[in-house]
Design a protein around this motif. Structure first.
Motif, PDB file in Angstrom:
ATOM      1  N   ASN A 140       0.799  -1.221   0.000  1.00 50.19           N
ATOM      2  CA  ASN A 140       0.000   0.000   0.000  1.00 50.19           C
ATOM      3  C   ASN A 140       0.832   1.272   0.000  1.00 50.19           C
ATOM      4  N   ILE A 141       2.149   1.131  -0.116  1.00 47.08           N
ATOM      5  CA  ILE A 141       3.075   2.250  -0.188  1.00 47.08           C
ATOM      6  C   ILE A 141       3.930   2.054  -1.431  1.00 47.08           C
ATOM      7  N   ASP A 142       4.140   3.115  -2.178  1.00 48.53           N
ATOM      8  CA  ASP A 142       5.005   3.027  -3.353  1.00 48.53           C
ATOM      9  C   ASP A 142       6.461   3.026  -2.912  1.00 48.53           C
ATOM     10  N   ILE A 143       7.195   2.017  -3.342  1.00 44.66           N
ATOM     11  CA  ILE A 143       8.607   1.868  -3.005  1.00 44.66           C
ATOM     12  C   ILE A 143       9.410   2.111  -4.286  1.00 44.66           C
ATOM     13  N   PRO A 144      10.347   3.042  -4.232  1.00 49.24           N
ATOM     14  CA  PRO A 144      11.166   3.276  -5.431  1.00 49.24           C
ATOM     15  C   PRO A 144      11.934   2.021  -5.841  1.00 49.24           C
ATOM     16  N   GLU A 145      12.116   1.881  -7.133  1.00 48.77           N
ATOM     17  CA  GLU A 145      12.859   0.753  -7.694  1.00 48.77           C
ATOM     18  C   GLU A 145      14.214   0.616  -7.001  1.00 48.77           C
ATOM     19  N   GLY A 146      14.538  -0.604  -6.605  1.00 52.27           N
ATOM     20  CA  GLY A 146      15.827  -0.887  -6.004  1.00 52.27           C
ATOM     21  C   GLY A 146      15.927  -0.611  -4.511  1.00 52.27           C
ATOM     22  N   LYS A 147      14.872  -0.089  -3.910  1.00 54.41           N
ATOM     23  CA  LYS A 147      14.898   0.213  -2.468  1.00 54.41           C
ATOM     24  C   LYS A 147      14.357  -0.969  -1.675  1.00 54.41           C
ATOM     25  N   ASP A 148      14.967  -1.197  -0.512  1.00 54.49           N
ATOM     26  CA  ASP A 148      14.446  -2.182   0.427  1.00 54.49           C
ATOM     27  C   ASP A 148      13.176  -1.601   1.044  1.00 54.49           C
ATOM     28  N   PRO A 149      12.031  -2.284   0.932  1.00 51.42           N
ATOM     29  CA  PRO A 149      10.779  -1.708   1.438  1.00 51.42           C
ATOM     30  C   PRO A 149      10.814  -1.342   2.921  1.00 51.42           C
ATOM     31  N   ILE A 150      11.350  -2.210   3.745  1.00 50.13           N
ATOM     32  CA  ILE A 150      11.396  -1.941   5.184  1.00 50.13           C
ATOM     33  C   ILE A 150      12.315  -0.757   5.475  1.00 50.13           C
ATOM     34  N   GLY A 151      13.502  -0.789   4.918  1.00 49.05           N
ATOM     35  CA  GLY A 151      14.453   0.307   5.123  1.00 49.05           C
ATOM     36  C   GLY A 151      13.918   1.630   4.615  1.00 49.05           C
ATOM     37  N   TYR A 152      13.232   1.589   3.494  1.00 47.47           N
ATOM     38  CA  TYR A 152      12.682   2.813   2.915  1.00 47.47           C
ATOM     39  C   TYR A 152      11.566   3.394   3.787  1.00 47.47           C
ATOM     40  N   VAL A 153      10.593   2.568   4.128  1.00 47.88           N
ATOM     41  CA  VAL A 153       9.452   3.060   4.913  1.00 47.88           C
ATOM     42  C   VAL A 153       9.884   3.447   6.327  1.00 47.88           C
ATOM     43  N   TRP A 154      10.607   2.584   6.990  1.00 47.12           N
ATOM     44  CA  TRP A 154      10.982   2.821   8.388  1.00 47.12           C
ATOM     45  C   TRP A 154      12.121   3.822   8.527  1.00 47.12           C
ATOM     46  N   GLY A 155      13.007   3.890   7.539  1.00 49.10           N
ATOM     47  CA  GLY A 155      14.193   4.726   7.681  1.00 49.10           C
ATOM     48  C   GLY A 155      14.181   6.007   6.881  1.00 49.10           C
ATOM     49  N   GLU A 156      13.777   5.912   5.618  1.00 45.56           N
ATOM     50  CA  GLU A 156      13.864   7.071   4.746  1.00 45.56           C
ATOM     51  C   GLU A 156      12.603   7.935   4.743  1.00 45.56           C
ATOM     52  N   MET A 157      11.440   7.322   4.771  1.00 43.28           N
ATOM     53  CA  MET A 157      10.202   8.106   4.660  1.00 43.28           C
ATOM     54  C   MET A 157       9.971   8.980   5.883  1.00 43.28           C
ATOM     55  N   VAL A 158      10.156   8.420   7.051  1.00 47.27           N
ATOM     56  CA  VAL A 158       9.931   9.168   8.302  1.00 47.27           C
ATOM     57  C   VAL A 158      11.095   8.887   9.261  1.00 47.27           C
ATOM     58  N   PRO A 159      12.289   9.365   8.939  1.00 50.54           N
ATOM     59  CA  PRO A 159      13.470   8.989   9.721  1.00 50.54           C
ATOM     60  C   PRO A 159      13.389   9.400  11.191  1.00 50.54           C
ATOM     61  N   GLY A 160      12.745  10.484  11.494  1.00 49.64           N
ATOM     62  CA  GLY A 160      12.636  10.911  12.892  1.00 49.64           C
ATOM     63  C   GLY A 160      11.778   9.986  13.730  1.00 49.64           C
ATOM     64  N   ILE A 161      10.826   9.319  13.090  1.00 47.29           N
ATOM     65  CA  ILE A 161       9.940   8.386  13.792  1.00 47.29           C
ATOM     66  C   ILE A 161      10.373   6.941  13.553  1.00 47.29           C
ATOM     67  N   GLY A 162      10.622   6.606  12.302  1.00 53.95           N
ATOM     68  CA  GLY A 162      10.924   5.224  11.936  1.00 53.95           C
ATOM     69  C   GLY A 162      12.186   4.688  12.585  1.00 53.95           C
ATOM     70  N   THR A 163      13.214   5.506  12.663  1.00 56.77           N
ATOM     71  CA  THR A 163      14.456   5.055  13.286  1.00 56.77           C
ATOM     72  C   THR A 163      14.247   4.775  14.769  1.00 56.77           C
ATOM     73  N   ALA A 164      13.499   5.647  15.446  1.00 53.99           N
ATOM     74  CA  ALA A 164      13.194   5.423  16.864  1.00 53.99           C
ATOM     75  C   ALA A 164      12.315   4.188  17.043  1.00 53.99           C
ATOM     76  N   ALA A 165      11.346   3.999  16.155  1.00 55.84           N
ATOM     77  CA  ALA A 165      10.479   2.821  16.227  1.00 55.84           C
ATOM     78  C   ALA A 165      11.282   1.546  16.013  1.00 55.84           C
ATOM     79  N   ALA A 166      12.209   1.566  15.070  1.00 55.66           N
ATOM     80  CA  ALA A 166      13.050   0.392  14.822  1.00 55.66           C
ATOM     81  C   ALA A 166      13.917   0.087  16.039  1.00 55.66           C
ATOM     82  N   ALA A 167      14.435   1.133  16.675  1.00 51.57           N
ATOM     83  CA  ALA A 167      15.243   0.930  17.884  1.00 51.57           C
ATOM     84  C   ALA A 167      14.399   0.323  19.001  1.00 51.57           C
ATOM     85  N   MET A 168      13.167   0.774  19.144  1.00 55.75           N
ATOM     86  CA  MET A 168      12.270   0.209  20.154  1.00 55.75           C
ATOM     87  C   MET A 168      11.979  -1.257  19.834  1.00 55.75           C
TER      88      MET A 168
END
Length: 159
Positions: free
Chosen positions: A2-30
């Motif tokens: 349900n999210i567009d992922i750019p060609e060649g990007k890891d979906p998890i890394g992109y959504v959790w890390g690149e799209m919302v880095p201020g939230i996703g990185t903290a969520a991944a750490a939790m």
């Protein structure tokens, strides 16, 4: 998905890390902290985690098995968690962990004094807080991955 992922990007890394880095990185750490810093036994940890995975329907979470010191729960453990009310395969702590996970996810207003008395008889207050935070993380992040369609592509880093 349900999210567009750019060609060649890891979906998890992109959504959790690149799209919302201020939230996703903290969520991944939790999310990782729940696995890295738990003091709970493997069976109660997995009973709660699997019950949330079953409720969320997260494909990755349903397939994942936490490993500790080269040990994982037995192959039929997920079936026992599904049948937590009636199975003899779970001890009191694992049964309560599965029950707590289910009630936390589906009926948190129904956690009554009788339930808390049973929890207090089998878990310390520290363990109750840890289990509660773990269940909250699994509920939120497993559901996020399922809702966004990431659960079929999820790979957790080695811890």
């Amino acid at each position: 998905m349900n999210i567009d992922i750019p060609e060649g990007k890891d979906p998890i890394g992109y959504v959790w890390g690149e799209m919302v880095p201020g939230i996703g990185t903290a969520a991944a750490a939790m999310s990782l902290a729940v696995y890295q810093h738990t003091t709970l036994g493997l069976r109660e940890f997995e009973a709660a985690r699997l019950r949330i995975a079953q409720i969320n329907g997260c494909l990755f979470c349903l397939d994942w098995r936490t490993e500790r010191d080269g040990r994982k729960v037995e192959d039929d453990f997920p079936d026992a968690v599904t049948r937590w009310r009636t199975t003899d395969a779970l001890d009191d702590r694992a049964r309560l962990a599965a029950e707590y996970a289910e009630r936390y996810a589906l009926d948190h207003h129904g956690l009554d004094e009788e339930f808390w008395s049973r929890m207090a008889a089998h878990y310390s207050q520290v363990e109750i807080v840890e289990l509660t935070m773990s269940i909250g993380a699994w509920l939120a992040f497993g559901r996020l991955n399922r809702v966004l369609g990431l659960d079929a592509m999820c790979v957790l880093p080695k811890i």
